[in-house]
Design an enzyme around this catalytic site. Sequence first.
Site, PDB file in Angstrom:
ATOM      1  N   GLU A 182      12.073   2.482  -2.341  1.00 32.59           N
ATOM      2  CA  GLU A 182      11.995   0.956  -2.973  1.00 32.59           C
ATOM      3  C   GLU A 182      10.585   0.980  -3.180  1.00 32.59           C
ATOM      4  O   GLU A 182       9.691   1.366  -2.336  1.00 32.59           O
ATOM      5  CB  GLU A 182      12.434  -0.205  -1.919  1.00 32.59           C
ATOM      6  CG  GLU A 182      13.769  -0.005  -1.624  1.00 32.59           C
ATOM      7  CD  GLU A 182      14.132  -1.019  -0.568  1.00 32.59           C
ATOM      8  OE1 GLU A 182      13.627  -2.087  -0.659  1.00 32.59           O
ATOM      9  OE2 GLU A 182      14.716  -0.622   0.499  1.00 32.59           O
ATOM     10  N   LYS A 206       7.071  -0.687  -2.907  1.00 33.61           N
ATOM     11  CA  LYS A 206       6.405  -1.768  -1.874  1.00 33.61           C
ATOM     12  C   LYS A 206       5.748  -2.791  -2.895  1.00 33.61           C
ATOM     13  O   LYS A 206       4.639  -2.484  -3.461  1.00 33.61           O
ATOM     14  CB  LYS A 206       5.502  -0.810  -1.177  1.00 33.61           C
ATOM     15  CG  LYS A 206       4.856  -1.501   0.007  1.00 33.61           C
ATOM     16  CD  LYS A 206       4.155  -0.793   1.079  1.00 33.61           C
ATOM     17  CE  LYS A 206       3.670  -1.217   2.210  1.00 33.61           C
ATOM     18  NZ  LYS A 206       2.799  -2.596   1.778  1.00 33.61           N
ATOM     19  N   ASP A 220       3.058  -5.777  -3.459  1.00 29.01           N
ATOM     20  CA  ASP A 220       1.944  -5.936  -2.856  1.00 29.01           C
ATOM     21  C   ASP A 220       2.056  -7.457  -2.766  1.00 29.01           C
ATOM     22  O   ASP A 220       1.020  -8.322  -3.748  1.00 29.01           O
ATOM     23  CB  ASP A 220       0.757  -5.630  -3.493  1.00 29.01           C
ATOM     24  CG  ASP A 220      -0.692  -5.638  -2.714  1.00 29.01           C
ATOM     25  OD1 ASP A 220      -0.425  -5.878  -1.706  1.00 29.01           O
ATOM     26  OD2 ASP A 220      -1.616  -5.429  -3.208  1.00 29.01           O
ATOM     27  N   TYR A 225      14.752  -7.705  -0.235  1.00 31.19           N
ATOM     28  CA  TYR A 225      15.083  -6.403   0.212  1.00 31.19           C
ATOM     29  C   TYR A 225      15.956  -6.132   1.295  1.00 31.19           C
ATOM     30  O   TYR A 225      16.063  -4.935   1.642  1.00 31.19           O
ATOM     31  CB  TYR A 225      13.398  -5.312   0.057  1.00 31.19           C
ATOM     32  CG  TYR A 225      12.589  -5.969   1.305  1.00 31.19           C
ATOM     33  CD1 TYR A 225      11.598  -6.869   0.983  1.00 31.19           C
ATOM     34  CD2 TYR A 225      12.785  -5.873   2.728  1.00 31.19           C
ATOM     35  CE1 TYR A 225      10.510  -7.192   1.739  1.00 31.19           C
ATOM     36  CE2 TYR A 225      12.228  -6.558   3.522  1.00 31.19           C
ATOM     37  CZ  TYR A 225      10.947  -7.159   3.123  1.00 31.19           C
ATOM     38  OH  TYR A 225      10.133  -7.570   4.064  1.00 31.19           O
ATOM     39  N   LYS A 283       1.794   4.866   1.155  1.00 30.08           N
ATOM     40  CA  LYS A 283       0.909   4.340   0.256  1.00 30.08           C
ATOM     41  C   LYS A 283       0.142   5.062  -0.939  1.00 30.08           C
ATOM     42  O   LYS A 283      -0.277   6.278  -0.596  1.00 30.08           O
ATOM     43  CB  LYS A 283      -0.458   3.773   1.253  1.00 30.08           C
ATOM     44  CG  LYS A 283       0.256   2.803   2.352  1.00 30.08           C
ATOM     45  CD  LYS A 283       0.109   1.488   1.887  1.00 30.08           C
ATOM     46  CE  LYS A 283      -0.859   0.432   2.760  1.00 30.08           C
ATOM     47  NZ  LYS A 283      -0.910  -0.843   2.298  1.00 30.08           N
ATOM     48  N   CYS A 302     -41.354  -5.714  -1.652  1.00 30.74           N
ATOM     49  CA  CYS A 302     -40.418  -6.529  -1.555  1.00 30.74           C
ATOM     50  C   CYS A 302     -39.760  -7.179  -3.216  1.00 30.74           C
ATOM     51  O   CYS A 302     -40.913  -7.825  -3.850  1.00 30.74           O
ATOM     52  CB  CYS A 302     -40.511  -7.715  -0.552  1.00 30.74           C
ATOM     53  SG  CYS A 302     -39.216  -9.150  -0.914  1.00 30.74           S
ATOM     54  N   CYS A 310     -40.856 -11.246  -2.698  1.00 35.36           N
ATOM     55  CA  CYS A 310     -42.246 -11.602  -2.350  1.00 35.36           C
ATOM     56  C   CYS A 310     -43.283 -10.727  -2.679  1.00 35.36           C
ATOM     57  O   CYS A 310     -44.361 -10.863  -2.538  1.00 35.36           O
ATOM     58  CB  CYS A 310     -42.006 -12.439  -0.955  1.00 35.36           C
ATOM     59  SG  CYS A 310     -42.235 -10.967   0.271  1.00 35.36           S
ATOM     60  N   CYS A 336     -38.209  -6.218   4.278  1.00 34.71           N
ATOM     61  CA  CYS A 336     -39.348  -6.960   3.800  1.00 34.71           C
ATOM     62  C   CYS A 336     -40.240  -7.226   5.256  1.00 34.71           C
ATOM     63  O   CYS A 336     -39.515  -7.706   6.099  1.00 34.71           O
ATOM     64  CB  CYS A 336     -39.121  -7.898   3.085  1.00 34.71           C
ATOM     65  SG  CYS A 336     -40.573  -9.070   2.736  1.00 34.71           S
ATOM     66  N   CYS A 339     -40.992 -14.573   3.770  1.00 33.55           N
ATOM     67  CA  CYS A 339     -40.365 -14.174   2.405  1.00 33.55           C
ATOM     68  C   CYS A 339     -39.335 -15.198   2.148  1.00 33.55           C
ATOM     69  O   CYS A 339     -38.636 -15.451   2.843  1.00 33.55           O
ATOM     70  CB  CYS A 339     -39.709 -12.599   2.511  1.00 33.55           C
ATOM     71  SG  CYS A 339     -38.766 -12.155   1.182  1.00 33.55           S
TER      72      CYS A 339
HETATM   73 ZN   LIG Z   1     -40.126 -10.218   0.824  1.00 38.54          ZN
END
Ligand SMILES: [Zn+2]
Length: 513
Positions: free
Chosen positions: A114, A116, A118, A230, A317, A411, A414, A429, A434
Amino acid sequence: MSKSLKEKIEELRNKIREYDYNYYILAKPSVPDYEYDIIYKELEKLEKENPDLITPDSPTQRVGSDLTKVFNQVQHKIPMLSLSNSYSEDELINFDRRVREGLPSNEIPEYVAELKIDGVSVSIKYENGILKTAATRGDGTTGEEVTTNIKTIRSIPLNVNLQKAKEYDLKEFEVRGEIFMEIEAFKKLNEEREAEGEKTFANPRNSSAGTIKMQDPKIVANRPLDIFVYSLLGDKTQFKSQHENLKLLEKLGLKVNPNYRLCKNINEVLQYCEEWEKKREKLPYEIDGVVVKVNSIKQQQILGSIAKSPRWAIAYKFKAKQAETIVKEIRWQVGRTGAVTPVAEFEPVFLAGSTISRATLHNIEEIQRKDIREGDFVIIEKGGDVIPKVVSVILEKRKKGTKATLPPEKCPVCSSPLFKPENEVMIYCENNLCSAKVKGEIQHFASRGAMDIEGLGESLINQFVDWGFLNSYADIYELKNHKEKLVEIEKLGEKSVTNLLDAIEKSKQKNFS
Ligand SMILES: [Zn+2]
Protein backbone atom coordinates in the site's frame (compact mmCIF):
# COMPACT_ATOMS: atom_id res chain seq x y z
CA MET A 1 -50.21 8.82 0.86
CA SER A 2 -47.96 11.43 2.40
CA LYS A 3 -44.76 10.39 4.04
CA SER A 4 -44.18 11.05 7.68
CA LEU A 5 -41.90 13.96 8.47
CA LYS A 6 -39.35 11.58 9.91
CA GLU A 7 -39.25 9.58 6.71
CA LYS A 8 -38.94 12.73 4.65
CA ILE A 9 -35.96 13.90 6.72
CA GLU A 10 -34.28 10.51 6.52
CA GLU A 11 -34.78 10.47 2.76
CA LEU A 12 -33.04 13.85 2.41
CA ARG A 13 -30.18 12.67 4.59
CA ASN A 14 -29.71 9.54 2.53
CA LYS A 15 -29.59 11.59 -0.65
CA ILE A 16 -26.92 13.86 0.82
CA ARG A 17 -24.95 10.86 2.05
CA GLU A 18 -25.04 9.35 -1.39
CA TYR A 19 -23.95 12.63 -3.03
CA ASP A 20 -21.17 13.03 -0.45
CA TYR A 21 -20.00 9.47 -1.08
CA ASN A 22 -19.86 10.06 -4.82
CA TYR A 23 -18.15 13.41 -4.44
CA TYR A 24 -15.69 12.90 -1.59
CA ILE A 25 -14.91 9.21 -1.77
CA LEU A 26 -15.34 8.22 -5.40
CA ALA A 27 -14.43 11.73 -6.66
CA LYS A 28 -17.33 11.42 -9.13
CA PRO A 29 -19.87 14.17 -8.41
CA SER A 30 -23.37 12.91 -9.21
CA VAL A 31 -25.39 16.15 -8.95
CA PRO A 32 -24.71 19.81 -9.70
CA ASP A 33 -23.75 21.94 -6.69
CA TYR A 34 -26.98 23.95 -6.68
CA GLU A 35 -29.09 20.79 -6.51
CA TYR A 36 -27.03 19.61 -3.56
CA ASP A 37 -27.46 22.99 -1.86
CA ILE A 38 -31.24 22.95 -2.31
CA ILE A 39 -31.57 19.54 -0.68
CA TYR A 40 -29.14 20.44 2.09
CA LYS A 41 -31.02 23.65 2.88
CA GLU A 42 -34.33 21.80 2.88
CA LEU A 43 -32.95 19.34 5.42
CA GLU A 44 -31.56 22.16 7.54
CA LYS A 45 -34.93 23.90 7.52
CA LEU A 46 -36.89 20.78 8.51
CA GLU A 47 -34.43 20.01 11.29
CA LYS A 48 -34.60 23.57 12.57
CA GLU A 49 -38.38 23.33 12.74
CA ASN A 50 -38.19 19.90 14.38
CA PRO A 51 -35.07 19.89 16.55
CA ASP A 52 -36.15 16.68 18.29
CA LEU A 53 -35.62 14.85 15.00
CA ILE A 54 -31.94 15.85 14.73
CA THR A 55 -29.61 12.86 15.05
CA PRO A 56 -25.84 13.04 15.58
CA ASP A 57 -25.19 11.31 12.25
CA SER A 58 -27.19 13.83 10.22
CA PRO A 59 -25.02 15.49 7.53
CA THR A 60 -25.93 18.85 9.07
CA GLN A 61 -24.15 17.87 12.28
CA ARG A 62 -20.63 17.73 10.85
CA VAL A 63 -19.51 21.07 12.17
CA GLY A 64 -20.05 21.69 15.85
CA SER A 65 -20.14 25.17 17.34
CA ASP A 66 -18.38 24.50 20.64
CA LEU A 67 -14.68 25.11 21.03
CA THR A 68 -12.65 22.17 22.24
CA LYS A 69 -11.11 23.39 25.48
CA VAL A 70 -9.05 20.31 26.25
CA PHE A 71 -8.26 17.33 24.09
CA ASN A 72 -8.98 14.34 26.34
CA GLN A 73 -6.47 11.53 26.54
CA VAL A 74 -7.66 8.28 25.00
CA GLN A 75 -6.15 4.88 25.63
CA HIS A 76 -6.01 2.82 22.42
CA LYS A 77 -7.70 -0.54 22.96
CA ILE A 78 -5.20 -2.12 20.59
CA PRO A 79 -1.93 -0.14 20.48
CA MET A 80 -1.18 1.68 17.23
CA LEU A 81 2.15 0.03 16.49
CA SER A 82 4.83 1.75 14.48
CA LEU A 83 6.40 -0.04 11.56
CA SER A 84 10.10 -0.66 11.24
CA ASN A 85 11.62 1.11 8.26
CA SER A 86 13.64 -0.19 5.35
CA TYR A 87 15.52 1.87 2.83
CA SER A 88 16.70 -0.59 0.19
CA GLU A 89 15.71 -3.63 -1.83
CA ASP A 90 18.11 -5.73 0.22
CA GLU A 91 16.31 -4.83 3.41
CA LEU A 92 12.98 -5.85 1.89
CA ILE A 93 14.48 -9.15 0.76
CA ASN A 94 15.75 -9.70 4.31
CA PHE A 95 12.30 -8.92 5.65
CA ASP A 96 10.82 -11.59 3.36
CA ARG A 97 13.45 -14.09 4.54
CA ARG A 98 12.63 -13.39 8.20
CA VAL A 99 8.90 -13.78 7.48
CA ARG A 100 9.40 -17.16 5.76
CA GLU A 101 11.70 -18.35 8.54
CA GLY A 102 9.04 -17.40 11.08
CA LEU A 103 6.34 -19.46 9.37
CA PRO A 104 5.85 -23.24 9.10
CA SER A 105 7.13 -24.52 5.76
CA ASN A 106 3.63 -25.08 4.36
CA GLU A 107 2.72 -21.41 4.87
CA ILE A 108 3.81 -19.40 1.85
CA PRO A 109 3.45 -15.65 2.47
CA GLU A 110 1.73 -13.26 0.09
CA TYR A 111 1.98 -9.52 0.63
CA VAL A 112 -0.23 -6.49 0.29
CA ALA A 113 1.62 -3.36 -0.78
CA GLU A 114 0.00 0.00 0.00
CA LEU A 115 1.14 3.57 -0.55
CA LYS A 116 2.47 5.14 2.63
CA ILE A 117 0.58 8.41 2.93
CA ASP A 118 2.64 11.17 4.53
CA GLY A 119 0.01 12.37 6.98
CA VAL A 120 -1.30 12.03 10.52
CA SER A 121 -2.52 8.66 11.85
CA VAL A 122 -5.93 8.52 13.47
CA SER A 123 -8.23 5.91 14.95
CA ILE A 124 -11.99 6.26 14.41
CA LYS A 125 -14.60 4.20 16.25
CA TYR A 126 -18.02 3.29 14.89
CA GLU A 127 -20.86 1.87 16.97
CA ASN A 128 -23.94 0.42 15.27
CA GLY A 129 -22.66 1.98 12.09
CA ILE A 130 -22.38 5.51 13.50
CA LEU A 131 -19.14 7.43 14.05
CA LYS A 132 -18.69 7.69 17.82
CA THR A 133 -15.18 8.86 18.64
CA ALA A 134 -11.86 9.59 17.00
CA ALA A 135 -8.37 9.96 18.41
CA THR A 136 -4.87 10.79 17.25
CA ARG A 137 -2.17 8.14 17.36
CA GLY A 138 -0.22 9.94 20.08
CA ASP A 139 2.57 7.70 21.35
CA GLY A 140 0.77 4.62 20.03
CA THR A 141 -0.71 3.71 23.41
CA THR A 142 -2.43 6.95 24.33
CA GLY A 143 -3.74 9.54 21.90
CA GLU A 144 -5.95 12.61 22.09
CA GLU A 145 -9.65 12.71 21.35
CA VAL A 146 -10.38 14.78 18.25
CA THR A 147 -13.91 13.61 17.43
CA THR A 148 -15.44 17.03 16.68
CA ASN A 149 -12.62 17.89 14.29
CA ILE A 150 -12.64 14.51 12.56
CA LYS A 151 -16.38 14.81 11.95
CA THR A 152 -15.82 17.93 9.84
CA ILE A 153 -13.83 15.93 7.26
CA ARG A 154 -16.27 15.21 4.46
CA SER A 155 -14.55 12.06 3.21
CA ILE A 156 -15.12 10.44 6.60
CA PRO A 157 -18.70 9.11 6.65
CA LEU A 158 -20.67 9.82 9.82
CA ASN A 159 -22.28 6.45 9.28
CA VAL A 160 -21.23 3.45 7.26
CA ASN A 161 -23.24 1.19 4.96
CA LEU A 162 -25.49 -0.43 7.56
CA GLN A 163 -26.50 -3.37 5.41
CA LYS A 164 -22.86 -4.34 4.90
CA ALA A 165 -22.09 -3.79 8.58
CA LYS A 166 -24.91 -6.21 9.46
CA GLU A 167 -23.81 -8.69 6.84
CA TYR A 168 -20.36 -8.81 8.45
CA ASP A 169 -21.77 -8.71 11.98
CA LEU A 170 -19.96 -5.48 12.78
CA LYS A 171 -21.49 -3.86 15.86
CA GLU A 172 -18.47 -2.03 17.15
CA PHE A 173 -15.35 -1.53 15.14
CA GLU A 174 -12.35 0.70 14.81
CA VAL A 175 -10.95 2.12 11.58
CA ARG A 176 -7.41 3.37 11.21
CA GLY A 177 -6.26 5.79 8.59
CA GLU A 178 -4.08 8.68 7.63
CA ILE A 179 -5.32 12.28 7.55
CA PHE A 180 -3.64 14.35 4.87
CA MET A 181 -3.94 17.48 2.76
CA GLU A 182 -3.52 17.51 -1.00
CA ILE A 183 -0.48 19.45 -2.22
CA GLU A 184 -2.46 22.08 -4.18
CA ALA A 185 -4.83 22.67 -1.26
CA PHE A 186 -1.83 23.02 1.04
CA LYS A 187 -0.18 25.58 -1.23
CA LYS A 188 -3.39 27.58 -1.42
CA LEU A 189 -3.77 27.51 2.36
CA ASN A 190 -0.21 28.78 2.78
CA GLU A 191 -0.78 31.55 0.24
CA GLU A 192 -3.85 32.69 2.17
CA ARG A 193 -1.94 32.61 5.44
CA GLU A 194 0.93 34.56 3.97
CA ALA A 195 -1.46 37.19 2.61
CA GLU A 196 -2.89 37.58 6.10
CA GLY A 197 0.54 37.82 7.69
CA GLU A 198 0.20 34.46 9.42
CA LYS A 199 2.93 31.88 9.76
CA THR A 200 2.99 29.37 6.92
CA PHE A 201 3.21 25.60 7.38
CA ALA A 202 6.43 23.80 6.45
CA ASN A 203 4.70 20.97 4.58
CA PRO A 204 1.30 19.32 4.07
CA ARG A 205 1.86 16.91 6.97
CA ASN A 206 2.51 19.74 9.43
CA SER A 207 -0.57 21.59 8.28
CA SER A 208 -2.69 18.45 8.76
CA ALA A 209 -1.23 17.83 12.21
CA GLY A 210 -1.75 21.45 13.23
CA THR A 211 -5.30 21.55 11.91
CA ILE A 212 -6.49 18.36 13.57
CA LYS A 213 -5.56 19.81 16.95
CA MET A 214 -7.33 23.15 16.55
CA GLN A 215 -9.90 24.21 19.09
CA ASP A 216 -12.44 25.64 16.67
CA PRO A 217 -14.15 22.97 14.52
CA LYS A 218 -15.43 25.71 12.18
CA ILE A 219 -11.87 26.54 11.14
CA VAL A 220 -11.07 22.84 10.78
CA ALA A 221 -14.12 22.42 8.53
CA ASN A 222 -12.72 25.08 6.20
CA ARG A 223 -9.36 23.38 5.88
CA PRO A 224 -9.20 20.84 3.05
CA LEU A 225 -8.39 17.75 5.13
CA ASP A 226 -8.86 14.31 3.62
CA ILE A 227 -8.34 10.70 4.66
CA PHE A 228 -7.32 7.28 3.43
CA VAL A 229 -8.18 4.38 5.74
CA TYR A 230 -6.14 1.19 5.73
CA SER A 231 -7.31 -1.06 8.52
CA LEU A 232 -10.48 -2.23 10.23
CA LEU A 233 -10.37 -3.83 13.66
CA GLY A 234 -13.57 -5.60 14.65
CA ASP A 235 -14.71 -7.30 17.83
CA LYS A 236 -14.05 -10.54 15.98
CA THR A 237 -12.15 -11.28 12.82
CA GLN A 238 -14.47 -10.78 9.87
CA PHE A 239 -11.84 -11.45 7.25
CA LYS A 240 -8.92 -13.75 6.56
CA SER A 241 -6.53 -11.30 4.99
CA GLN A 242 -5.43 -7.67 4.77
CA HIS A 243 -6.69 -7.66 1.19
CA GLU A 244 -10.19 -8.64 2.36
CA ASN A 245 -9.89 -6.05 5.11
CA LEU A 246 -9.36 -3.30 2.52
CA LYS A 247 -12.23 -4.61 0.40
CA LEU A 248 -14.50 -4.58 3.44
CA LEU A 249 -13.56 -0.97 4.24
CA GLU A 250 -14.53 -0.06 0.67
CA LYS A 251 -17.85 -1.90 0.95
CA LEU A 252 -18.66 -0.01 4.14
CA GLY A 253 -18.29 3.24 2.19
CA LEU A 254 -14.96 4.30 3.66
CA LYS A 255 -12.20 5.91 1.62
CA VAL A 256 -9.38 3.51 0.81
CA ASN A 257 -6.45 4.52 -1.36
CA PRO A 258 -7.15 2.64 -4.61
CA ASN A 259 -3.50 1.90 -5.43
CA TYR A 260 -2.95 -1.09 -3.16
CA ARG A 261 -1.86 -4.37 -4.71
CA LEU A 262 -1.86 -8.01 -3.71
CA CYS A 263 1.63 -9.37 -4.41
CA LYS A 264 2.34 -13.09 -4.77
CA ASN A 265 5.93 -12.75 -3.59
CA ILE A 266 8.60 -10.22 -2.59
CA ASN A 267 9.66 -9.66 -6.20
CA GLU A 268 6.24 -8.30 -6.99
CA VAL A 269 6.55 -6.08 -3.92
CA LEU A 270 9.91 -4.75 -5.16
CA GLN A 271 8.36 -4.03 -8.53
CA TYR A 272 5.52 -2.12 -6.87
CA CYS A 273 8.00 -0.03 -4.84
CA GLU A 274 10.06 0.80 -7.89
CA GLU A 275 6.97 1.72 -9.87
CA TRP A 276 5.63 4.11 -7.24
CA GLU A 277 8.95 5.70 -6.44
CA LYS A 278 8.86 6.90 -10.05
CA LYS A 279 5.16 7.73 -10.15
CA ARG A 280 4.93 9.54 -6.80
CA GLU A 281 5.39 12.98 -8.36
CA LYS A 282 2.19 12.51 -10.32
CA LEU A 283 0.04 11.97 -7.24
CA PRO A 284 -1.89 14.98 -5.90
CA TYR A 285 -0.82 14.09 -2.33
CA GLU A 286 2.49 13.20 -0.73
CA ILE A 287 3.64 9.66 -0.08
CA ASP A 288 6.94 8.81 1.55
CA GLY A 289 7.09 5.12 0.83
CA VAL A 290 5.23 1.83 0.66
CA VAL A 291 3.75 -0.22 3.50
CA VAL A 292 4.22 -3.96 3.02
CA LYS A 293 2.05 -6.34 5.05
CA VAL A 294 1.84 -10.13 5.16
CA ASN A 295 -1.59 -10.72 3.64
CA SER A 296 -2.85 -13.66 5.71
CA ILE A 297 -4.20 -12.76 9.16
CA LYS A 298 -3.36 -16.28 10.35
CA GLN A 299 0.26 -15.81 9.29
CA GLN A 300 0.30 -12.35 10.91
CA GLN A 301 -0.75 -13.96 14.18
CA ILE A 302 1.95 -16.64 13.94
CA LEU A 303 4.58 -13.96 13.35
CA GLY A 304 3.40 -11.62 16.13
CA SER A 305 5.20 -8.47 17.22
CA ILE A 306 8.53 -7.53 18.72
CA ALA A 307 8.70 -4.51 21.03
CA LYS A 308 6.55 -1.89 19.33
CA SER A 309 6.64 -3.19 15.77
CA PRO A 310 4.81 -6.08 14.12
CA ARG A 311 7.01 -8.75 12.51
CA TRP A 312 4.55 -9.09 9.63
CA ALA A 313 4.81 -5.57 8.24
CA ILE A 314 7.49 -3.11 7.20
CA ALA A 315 7.66 0.37 5.72
CA TYR A 316 9.78 0.87 2.64
CA LYS A 317 10.93 4.47 2.61
CA PHE A 318 11.60 6.26 -0.65
CA LYS A 319 14.84 8.10 -1.13
CA ALA A 320 14.72 11.77 -0.16
CA LYS A 321 13.19 13.97 -2.83
CA GLN A 322 15.69 16.02 -4.76
CA ALA A 323 15.48 19.16 -6.85
CA GLU A 324 17.83 21.25 -8.91
CA THR A 325 18.39 24.95 -8.31
CA ILE A 326 20.98 27.73 -8.52
CA VAL A 327 23.04 29.17 -5.67
CA LYS A 328 22.45 32.89 -6.08
CA GLU A 329 24.59 33.93 -3.17
CA ILE A 330 26.52 32.52 -0.25
CA ARG A 331 25.90 34.74 2.77
CA TRP A 332 27.78 34.58 6.04
CA GLN A 333 25.69 35.14 9.11
CA VAL A 334 26.76 35.70 12.69
CA GLY A 335 24.97 33.93 15.51
CA ARG A 336 24.59 34.53 19.23
CA THR A 337 27.89 32.81 20.01
CA GLY A 338 29.68 34.83 17.34
CA ALA A 339 29.94 31.78 15.06
CA VAL A 340 30.02 32.83 11.42
CA THR A 341 28.08 30.32 9.31
CA PRO A 342 27.52 30.20 5.55
CA VAL A 343 23.99 30.15 4.14
CA ALA A 344 23.22 29.44 0.49
CA GLU A 345 20.49 31.58 -1.04
CA PHE A 346 18.79 29.67 -3.86
CA GLU A 347 16.58 30.44 -6.78
CA PRO A 348 13.35 29.38 -4.96
CA VAL A 349 12.32 25.83 -5.86
CA PHE A 350 9.38 23.67 -4.75
CA LEU A 351 10.48 20.46 -3.08
CA ALA A 352 8.53 17.89 -1.08
CA GLY A 353 5.72 20.16 -0.06
CA SER A 354 7.40 23.51 0.43
CA THR A 355 9.34 26.23 -1.32
CA ILE A 356 13.04 26.18 -0.55
CA SER A 357 15.00 29.40 -0.89
CA ARG A 358 17.95 28.82 1.43
CA ALA A 359 19.92 26.17 3.26
CA THR A 360 22.76 26.25 5.72
CA LEU A 361 26.11 25.13 4.34
CA HIS A 362 27.34 24.53 7.92
CA ASN A 363 30.99 25.62 7.64
CA ILE A 364 33.81 26.41 5.24
CA GLU A 365 35.14 22.84 5.24
CA GLU A 366 31.77 21.54 4.07
CA ILE A 367 31.76 24.14 1.27
CA GLN A 368 35.28 23.23 0.19
CA ARG A 369 34.60 19.50 0.32
CA LYS A 370 31.64 19.89 -2.06
CA ASP A 371 33.23 22.88 -3.86
CA ILE A 372 30.02 24.92 -3.76
CA ARG A 373 30.30 28.28 -5.50
CA GLU A 374 28.04 31.23 -6.10
CA GLY A 375 26.31 30.73 -9.45
CA ASP A 376 26.53 26.93 -9.28
CA PHE A 377 23.71 24.60 -10.23
CA VAL A 378 23.19 22.26 -7.29
CA ILE A 379 21.10 19.25 -6.29
CA ILE A 380 19.28 19.83 -3.02
CA GLU A 381 17.26 17.34 -1.02
CA LYS A 382 15.01 17.24 1.96
CA GLY A 383 15.29 14.27 4.27
CA GLY A 384 12.87 13.05 6.90
CA ASP A 385 13.97 15.89 9.15
CA VAL A 386 12.59 18.41 6.62
CA ILE A 387 15.79 20.49 6.69
CA PRO A 388 17.03 21.02 3.14
CA LYS A 389 20.65 20.43 2.25
CA VAL A 390 22.94 20.68 -0.74
CA VAL A 391 23.85 17.21 -1.96
CA SER A 392 26.22 18.09 -4.77
CA VAL A 393 27.20 20.58 -7.43
CA ILE A 394 26.31 19.79 -11.05
CA LEU A 395 29.80 20.42 -12.40
CA GLU A 396 28.80 20.02 -16.07
CA LYS A 397 26.60 23.08 -15.69
CA ARG A 398 29.20 25.26 -13.96
CA LYS A 399 29.72 28.52 -15.81
CA LYS A 400 33.18 29.80 -16.65
CA GLY A 401 34.66 32.36 -14.32
CA THR A 402 33.11 31.16 -11.05
CA LYS A 403 35.42 31.44 -8.08
CA ALA A 404 36.02 28.99 -5.27
CA THR A 405 34.28 30.14 -2.09
CA LEU A 406 36.59 31.61 0.53
CA PRO A 407 35.86 32.24 4.18
CA PRO A 408 35.27 35.90 5.04
CA GLU A 409 38.33 37.83 6.18
CA LYS A 410 36.45 39.90 8.72
CA CYS A 411 33.11 39.81 10.51
CA PRO A 412 30.37 40.42 7.92
CA VAL A 413 28.43 42.41 10.53
CA CYS A 414 30.96 44.51 12.49
CA SER A 415 34.12 44.08 10.39
CA SER A 416 36.14 42.90 13.41
CA PRO A 417 38.81 40.24 12.94
CA LEU A 418 37.74 36.60 13.01
CA PHE A 419 39.39 33.68 14.76
CA LYS A 420 39.26 29.92 14.39
CA PRO A 421 39.85 27.85 17.54
CA GLU A 422 42.14 24.90 17.01
CA ASN A 423 40.38 21.59 16.22
CA GLU A 424 37.20 23.46 15.32
CA VAL A 425 35.72 24.02 11.90
CA MET A 426 33.79 27.12 12.93
CA ILE A 427 35.10 30.67 12.71
CA TYR A 428 34.06 33.33 15.19
CA CYS A 429 33.81 37.11 15.43
CA GLU A 430 36.08 38.20 18.27
CA ASN A 431 34.18 41.41 19.07
CA ASN A 432 31.98 40.93 22.13
CA LEU A 433 29.98 44.03 21.23
CA CYS A 434 29.30 42.77 17.69
CA SER A 435 25.68 43.76 17.07
CA ALA A 436 24.89 40.31 15.65
CA LYS A 437 25.99 38.71 18.92
CA VAL A 438 24.12 41.30 20.96
CA LYS A 439 20.95 40.76 18.91
CA GLY A 440 21.28 36.99 19.21
CA GLU A 441 21.76 37.16 22.96
CA ILE A 442 18.80 39.47 23.50
CA GLN A 443 16.62 37.33 21.23
CA HIS A 444 17.61 34.29 23.23
CA PHE A 445 16.86 36.08 26.50
CA ALA A 446 13.40 37.26 25.37
CA SER A 447 12.48 33.97 23.71
CA ARG A 448 9.85 31.50 24.76
CA GLY A 449 12.38 29.14 26.30
CA ALA A 450 13.71 31.90 28.58
CA MET A 451 11.88 35.07 29.73
CA ASP A 452 9.11 34.65 27.16
CA ILE A 453 8.42 38.35 26.61
CA GLU A 454 5.38 38.55 24.39
CA GLY A 455 5.69 40.94 21.47
CA LEU A 456 9.47 41.27 21.69
CA GLY A 457 10.38 39.24 18.64
CA GLU A 458 13.38 39.01 16.41
CA SER A 459 12.66 41.93 14.09
CA LEU A 460 11.79 44.36 16.89
CA ILE A 461 14.94 43.43 18.82
CA ASN A 462 17.03 43.96 15.70
CA GLN A 463 15.53 47.41 15.23
CA PHE A 464 15.99 48.38 18.89
CA VAL A 465 19.65 47.36 18.72
CA ASP A 466 20.14 49.27 15.47
CA TRP A 467 18.51 52.38 16.95
CA GLY A 468 20.64 52.16 20.07
CA PHE A 469 17.88 51.40 22.58
CA LEU A 470 19.31 48.00 23.40
CA ASN A 471 22.97 47.13 23.90
CA SER A 472 22.46 44.17 26.22
CA TYR A 473 19.50 42.29 27.60
CA ALA A 474 19.60 44.36 30.80
CA ASP A 475 18.57 47.33 28.63
CA ILE A 476 15.20 45.64 28.04
CA TYR A 477 14.15 46.80 31.48
CA GLU A 478 15.24 50.38 30.70
CA LEU A 479 13.02 50.58 27.60
CA LYS A 480 10.24 52.11 29.70
CA ASN A 481 12.38 55.24 30.07
CA HIS A 482 12.22 55.72 26.30
CA LYS A 483 8.48 55.24 25.95
CA GLU A 484 7.82 58.57 24.20
CA LYS A 485 10.56 57.99 21.65
CA LEU A 486 9.37 54.46 21.03
CA VAL A 487 5.83 55.64 20.36
CA GLU A 488 7.10 58.18 17.83
CA ILE A 489 8.90 55.51 15.89
CA GLU A 490 7.34 54.51 12.66
CA LYS A 491 4.81 51.67 12.85
CA LEU A 492 4.89 51.41 16.65
CA GLY A 493 1.65 52.80 18.02
CA GLU A 494 1.02 53.93 21.59
CA LYS A 495 -0.99 50.80 22.30
CA SER A 496 1.57 48.29 21.09
CA VAL A 497 4.34 50.06 23.00
CA THR A 498 2.23 49.99 26.18
CA ASN A 499 1.51 46.28 25.67
CA LEU A 500 5.17 45.57 25.10
CA LEU A 501 6.28 47.46 28.22
CA ASP A 502 3.60 45.64 30.24
CA ALA A 503 4.85 42.30 28.96
CA ILE A 504 8.40 43.28 29.93
CA GLU A 505 7.30 44.20 33.47
CA LYS A 506 5.37 40.96 33.70
CA SER A 507 8.44 38.94 32.75
CA LYS A 508 10.27 40.38 35.78
CA GLN A 509 7.90 38.56 38.12
CA LYS A 510 8.89 35.29 36.52
CA ASN A 511 12.16 35.38 38.44
CA PHE A 512 10.45 35.52 41.77
CA SER A 513 7.65 33.05 41.23
ZN1 LIG B 1 31.15 40.86 14.47
